[in-house]
Design a protein around this motif. Structure first.
Motif, PDB file in Angstrom:
ATOM      1  N   GLY A 112       0.837  -1.182   0.000  1.00  0.00           N
ATOM      2  CA  GLY A 112       0.000   0.000   0.000  1.00  0.00           C
ATOM      3  C   GLY A 112       0.873   1.234   0.000  1.00  0.00           C
ATOM      4  O   GLY A 112       2.104   1.125   0.026  1.00  0.00           O
ATOM      5  N   PRO A 113       0.299   2.419  -0.011  1.00  0.00           N
ATOM      6  CA  PRO A 113       1.102   3.645   0.050  1.00  0.00           C
ATOM      7  C   PRO A 113       1.913   3.682   1.340  1.00  0.00           C
ATOM      8  O   PRO A 113       1.407   3.296   2.403  1.00  0.00           O
ATOM      9  CB  PRO A 113       0.040   4.756   0.043  1.00  0.00           C
ATOM     10  N   ARG A 114       3.160   4.109   1.270  1.00  0.00           N
ATOM     11  CA  ARG A 114       3.976   4.177   2.474  1.00  0.00           C
ATOM     12  C   ARG A 114       3.397   5.198   3.443  1.00  0.00           C
ATOM     13  O   ARG A 114       3.002   6.293   3.052  1.00  0.00           O
ATOM     14  CB  ARG A 114       5.417   4.580   2.119  1.00  0.00           C
ATOM     15  N   PRO A 115       3.317   4.865   4.739  1.00  0.00           N
ATOM     16  CA  PRO A 115       2.762   5.798   5.718  1.00  0.00           C
ATOM     17  C   PRO A 115       3.704   6.978   5.953  1.00  0.00           C
ATOM     18  O   PRO A 115       4.895   6.789   6.190  1.00  0.00           O
ATOM     19  CB  PRO A 115       2.619   4.938   6.977  1.00  0.00           C
ATOM     20  N   ASN A 133      -7.147   6.242   1.559  1.00  0.00           N
ATOM     21  CA  ASN A 133      -8.364   5.435   1.396  1.00  0.00           C
ATOM     22  C   ASN A 133      -8.109   3.959   1.668  1.00  0.00           C
ATOM     23  O   ASN A 133      -9.046   3.172   1.757  1.00  0.00           O
ATOM     24  CB  ASN A 133      -8.933   5.600  -0.015  1.00  0.00           C
ATOM     25  N   VAL A 134      -6.846   3.587   1.759  1.00  0.00           N
ATOM     26  CA  VAL A 134      -6.473   2.204   2.088  1.00  0.00           C
ATOM     27  C   VAL A 134      -5.424   2.219   3.190  1.00  0.00           C
ATOM     28  O   VAL A 134      -4.848   3.272   3.487  1.00  0.00           O
ATOM     29  CB  VAL A 134      -5.905   1.453   0.847  1.00  0.00           C
ATOM     30  N   LYS A 135      -5.177   1.074   3.774  1.00  0.00           N
ATOM     31  CA  LYS A 135      -4.132   0.988   4.799  1.00  0.00           C
ATOM     32  C   LYS A 135      -2.763   1.203   4.157  1.00  0.00           C
ATOM     33  O   LYS A 135      -2.529   0.763   3.026  1.00  0.00           O
ATOM     34  CB  LYS A 135      -4.154  -0.382   5.475  1.00  0.00           C
ATOM     35  N   PRO A 136      -1.855   1.874   4.840  1.00  0.00           N
ATOM     36  CA  PRO A 136      -0.495   2.042   4.317  1.00  0.00           C
ATOM     37  C   PRO A 136       0.227   0.707   4.291  1.00  0.00           C
ATOM     38  O   PRO A 136      -0.158  -0.229   5.011  1.00  0.00           O
ATOM     39  CB  PRO A 136       0.147   3.010   5.312  1.00  0.00           C
ATOM     40  N   GLY A 137       1.256   0.593   3.472  1.00  0.00           N
ATOM     41  CA  GLY A 137       1.957  -0.674   3.333  1.00  0.00           C
ATOM     42  C   GLY A 137       3.444  -0.603   3.624  1.00  0.00           C
ATOM     43  O   GLY A 137       4.036   0.480   3.682  1.00  0.00           O
ATOM     44  N   ILE A 138       4.048  -1.769   3.805  1.00  0.00           N
ATOM     45  CA  ILE A 138       5.493  -1.852   3.971  1.00  0.00           C
ATOM     46  C   ILE A 138       6.172  -1.518   2.648  1.00  0.00           C
ATOM     47  O   ILE A 138       7.211  -0.873   2.599  1.00  0.00           O
ATOM     48  CB  ILE A 138       5.913  -3.258   4.453  1.00  0.00           C
ATOM     49  N   THR A 139       5.573  -1.971   1.560  1.00  0.00           N
ATOM     50  CA  THR A 139       6.062  -1.635   0.231  1.00  0.00           C
ATOM     51  C   THR A 139       4.864  -1.248  -0.624  1.00  0.00           C
ATOM     52  O   THR A 139       3.718  -1.477  -0.243  1.00  0.00           O
ATOM     53  CB  THR A 139       6.813  -2.813  -0.411  1.00  0.00           C
ATOM     54  N   GLY A 140       5.145  -0.642  -1.775  1.00  0.00           N
ATOM     55  CA  GLY A 140       4.039  -0.197  -2.614  1.00  0.00           C
ATOM     56  C   GLY A 140       4.484   0.129  -4.030  1.00  0.00           C
ATOM     57  O   GLY A 140       5.653  -0.029  -4.391  1.00  0.00           O
ATOM     58  N   TRP A 141       3.540   0.588  -4.821  1.00  0.00           N
ATOM     59  CA  TRP A 141       3.793   0.900  -6.227  1.00  0.00           C
ATOM     60  C   TRP A 141       4.842   2.006  -6.371  1.00  0.00           C
ATOM     61  O   TRP A 141       5.694   1.957  -7.252  1.00  0.00           O
ATOM     62  CB  TRP A 141       2.483   1.307  -6.882  1.00  0.00           C
ATOM     63  N   ALA A 142       4.805   2.996  -5.508  1.00  0.00           N
ATOM     64  CA  ALA A 142       5.794   4.082  -5.569  1.00  0.00           C
ATOM     65  C   ALA A 142       7.189   3.576  -5.201  1.00  0.00           C
ATOM     66  O   ALA A 142       8.188   4.030  -5.764  1.00  0.00           O
ATOM     67  CB  ALA A 142       5.385   5.218  -4.632  1.00  0.00           C
ATOM     68  N   GLN A 143       7.255   2.618  -4.271  1.00  0.00           N
ATOM     69  CA  GLN A 143       8.556   2.119  -3.822  1.00  0.00           C
ATOM     70  C   GLN A 143       9.302   1.353  -4.915  1.00  0.00           C
ATOM     71  O   GLN A 143      10.520   1.350  -4.950  1.00  0.00           O
ATOM     72  CB  GLN A 143       8.384   1.220  -2.591  1.00  0.00           C
ATOM     73  N   ILE A 144       8.563   0.712  -5.805  1.00  0.00           N
ATOM     74  CA  ILE A 144       9.249  -0.030  -6.875  1.00  0.00           C
ATOM     75  C   ILE A 144       9.428   0.832  -8.120  1.00  0.00           C
ATOM     76  O   ILE A 144       9.946   0.372  -9.123  1.00  0.00           O
ATOM     77  CB  ILE A 144       8.492  -1.326  -7.250  1.00  0.00           C
ATOM     78  N   PHE A 156       2.582  10.513  -4.746  1.00  0.00           N
ATOM     79  CA  PHE A 156       1.132  10.540  -4.524  1.00  0.00           C
ATOM     80  C   PHE A 156       0.380  10.054  -5.757  1.00  0.00           C
ATOM     81  O   PHE A 156      -0.601   9.314  -5.641  1.00  0.00           O
ATOM     82  CB  PHE A 156       0.678  11.947  -4.161  1.00  0.00           C
ATOM     83  N   ASP A 157       0.826  10.469  -6.925  1.00  0.00           N
ATOM     84  CA  ASP A 157       0.176  10.026  -8.165  1.00  0.00           C
ATOM     85  C   ASP A 157       0.268   8.514  -8.314  1.00  0.00           C
ATOM     86  O   ASP A 157      -0.703   7.854  -8.703  1.00  0.00           O
ATOM     87  CB  ASP A 157       0.822  10.703  -9.379  1.00  0.00           C
ATOM     88  N   LEU A 158       1.442   7.961  -7.982  1.00  0.00           N
ATOM     89  CA  LEU A 158       1.631   6.513  -8.068  1.00  0.00           C
ATOM     90  C   LEU A 158       0.791   5.786  -7.009  1.00  0.00           C
ATOM     91  O   LEU A 158       0.216   4.729  -7.277  1.00  0.00           O
ATOM     92  CB  LEU A 158       3.114   6.166  -7.892  1.00  0.00           C
ATOM     93  N   ASP A 159       0.718   6.364  -5.815  1.00  0.00           N
ATOM     94  CA  ASP A 159      -0.096   5.770  -4.744  1.00  0.00           C
ATOM     95  C   ASP A 159      -1.565   5.699  -5.147  1.00  0.00           C
ATOM     96  O   ASP A 159      -2.236   4.682  -4.951  1.00  0.00           O
ATOM     97  CB  ASP A 159       0.034   6.592  -3.454  1.00  0.00           C
ATOM     98  N   ILE A 160      -2.063   6.801  -5.688  1.00  0.00           N
ATOM     99  CA  ILE A 160      -3.474   6.864  -6.067  1.00  0.00           C
ATOM    100  C   ILE A 160      -3.760   5.957  -7.261  1.00  0.00           C
ATOM    101  O   ILE A 160      -4.831   5.331  -7.345  1.00  0.00           O
ATOM    102  CB  ILE A 160      -3.875   8.324  -6.357  1.00  0.00           C
TER     103      ILE A 160
END
Length: 205
Positions: A112-115, A133-144, A156-160
């Motif tokens: 999910g999005p990093r907190p 809108n979702v729980k934050p994650g340990i890893t996510g789309w922005a991280q990769i 933020f654009d990548l998170d959304i």
């Protein structure tokens, strides 16, 4: 997607976190002991972060820097406080392991999005706030896709985008690419600069 998002994803998160914590318990214990020695009894870094629907929770990470200060009582620069074991833990992303506890508690998801810092909750605009809108994650789309070398607006654009396209297939892809990132140690620090691991968000950047 709704069934996965609201039922299977939370279930898989907790099962993965419990099994993962058990599987890597020797690494967890050894890292805790080494950082306890390096940081004079303080192996963990705990900080308030913003979670789903603007909730605030305390994130748990391994502490990679000590608390050494200068003659005026100010913390020394990051690179002077980063210990040898801390540098290894950071570069291998082992510092993220304690967040499995956050997942078990229900604060976070595996993906999910990093907190971000709780102090940012009041300055998100209507577009940026969607990342909550979702729980934050340990890893996510922005991280990769860049991790700390991305601007906040790009993150933020990548998170959304992730939230709008959330699926089991996408989560598996992110997990796979995260493993590649961990072994390559790319984008851990901004442009390789240990002085700044992530710039401050001011509501505009």
């Amino acid at each position: 997607m709704k069934i996965y998002k609201h039922f299977f994803k939370p279930l898989l998160d907790k099962l993965s976190a419990i099994l993962g914590l058990i599987a890597i318990s020797p690494v967890f214990i050894l890292t805790t002991l080494l950082l306890t020695i390096a940081n004079k009894g303080k192996p963990f870094f705990i900080q308030e972060r913003g979670g789903k629907n603007k909730t605030v929770f305390k994130i748990i990470k391994f502490k990679t820097m000590n608390d050494k200060k200068d003659a005026n009582g100010n913390l020394l620069p990051d690179k002077q406080r980063l210990t040898k074991i801390g540098n290894f833990v950071r570069n291998t992303s082992l510092d993220e392991i304690p967040q499995l506890i956050n997942i078990i508690k229900g604060d976070m998801s595996l993906i999910g999005p990093r907190p971000m810092l709780a102090e940012y909750l009041s300055i998100y605009n209507d577009h940026q706030i969607q990342r909550l809108n979702v729980k934050p994650g340990i890893t996510g789309w922005a991280q990769i896709n860049g991790r700390n070398n991305l601007t906040f607006n790009k993150k933020f654009d990548l998170d959304i985008w992730y939230i709008n396209n959330l699926s089991f297939k996408l989560d598996i892809k992110i997990l796979f690419l995260t493993l590649i990132k961990i072994f390559s140690t790319l984008d851990v620090n901004q442009d390789g600069n240990l002085e700044v691991t992530a710039e401050k968000f001011n509501g505009k950047n």
